[in-house]
Design an enzyme around this catalytic site. Structure first.
Site, PDB file in Angstrom:
ATOM      1  N   SER A   1      79.155 -64.192  -1.489  1.00 12.43           N
ATOM      2  CA  SER A   1      79.411 -63.311  -2.368  1.00 12.43           C
ATOM      3  C   SER A   1      78.543 -62.913  -3.292  1.00 12.43           C
ATOM      4  CB  SER A   1      80.459 -63.836  -3.415  1.00 12.43           C
ATOM      5  OG  SER A   1      80.742 -63.208  -4.214  1.00 12.43           O
ATOM      6  N   TYR A  41      82.920 -70.590  -9.809  1.00 10.26           N
ATOM      7  CA  TYR A  41      82.975 -69.690  -8.554  1.00 10.26           C
ATOM      8  C   TYR A  41      81.409 -69.366  -8.056  1.00 10.26           C
ATOM      9  CZ  TYR A  41      83.927 -66.011  -5.127  1.00 10.26           C
ATOM     10  OH  TYR A  41      83.867 -65.103  -4.011  1.00 10.26           O
TER      11      TYR A  41
END
Ligand code: 8X3
Length: 258
Positions: free
Chosen positions: A138, A151
């Site tokens: 990501s 995250y």
């Protein structure tokens, strides 16, 4: 006929599901893996993909995946897509269960599945000439943001594992590819993150002209694994044009300057 056989994790929705569909359209044999058996059954029915219901944070399920793949035969491609975010708390308020879940699914599961399937990938590389491990990371693995700590940490770690694996497999005809999406509007990513709060989930994409869709990322994934076997597209960062950087999202439309 050249062997083109892929395992795709996180296949019951979003990028994983779109990748299964696109690979099937392009004639690949595919095994889609996810927790939700009903959604997988529908995907199997529609696409002709093989499916397996498994929770990749559970060792016995990873062992079952390994057995299933060994019975299926050599594979050429593993798409480690299973992952996700939970919560957007500041570091000082971080929920330990959410942080643990993110590390389990984004990092440990990726390592466990890769280790379990490498023998089948090596068998595939012997047959087809090359094989691929493609990991979904990501942009959150490159740039930390407030409320992203758990995250961010998990995706930075997934990147590190991907880089180490590429070095460890050096000398073998196995490509290690990283696809790092930015803002992708999928049916579930933000809903999962915000615990089902539809308004908060929708606000993430508000005003963004053409946020990426799961199908856009699937195109990038399939492009990378269909390149000639000697070409390693090590890293693809895929963002909507409206997201010039993770911190610079244009929410008032795109216009050519006068
Ligand atoms: C998703 C990208 O910006 O929502 O992996 O963290 S972001």
């Amino acid at each position: 006929m050249v062997l083109r056989r892929a395992v795709v994790t996180g296949a019951s929705s979003g990028i994983g599901e779109a990748t299964v569909r696109l690979l099937r359209e392009r004639g690949w044999e595919v095994l889609g893996v996810a927790r939700r058996a009903e959604r997988l059954a529908a995907l199997a029915e529609e696409t002709g993909a093989e499916v397996l219901a498994a929770d990749l944070t559970v060792a016995a399920d990873v062992a079952a995946l390994r057995e299933r793949v060994e019975a299926w035969g050599p594979i050429t491609t593993l798409v480690n897509n299973a992952g996700g975010a939970k919560g957007s708390d500041r570091v000082e308020d971080g929920d330990v269960d959410e942080w643990r879940w993110m590390y389990e699914i984004n990092v440990i599961a990726l390592q466990q599945v890769t280790a379990a399937l490498l023998p089948s990938l090596r068998a595939g590389a012997r047959e087809a000439g090359h094989a691929d491990v493609l990991n979904l990371t990501s942009t959150a693995g490159y740039f930390p943001y407030a409320g992203g700590g758990g995250y961010n940490a998990a995706k930075f770690a997934a990147r590190a594992v991907t880089g180490a694996l590429r070095l460890e497999l050096g000398g073998e005809p196995i490509r290690v590819v990283e696809v790092a999406p930015g803002m992708v509007r999928t049916e579930e990513f933000s809903l999962t993150r915000f615990d089902g709060d539809r308004d908060r989930a929708d606000a993430v994409y508000e005003g963004v002209e053409h946020p990426l869709l799961a199908e856009d990322v699937a195109e990038a994934i399939v492009h990378a694994v269909e390149l000639p076997g000697h070409v390693s597209n090590d890293l693809l960062i895929v963002k909507p044009v409206a997201q010039a950087a993770i911190h610079q999202v244009h929410r008032d439309g795109l216009r050519v300057k006068d």
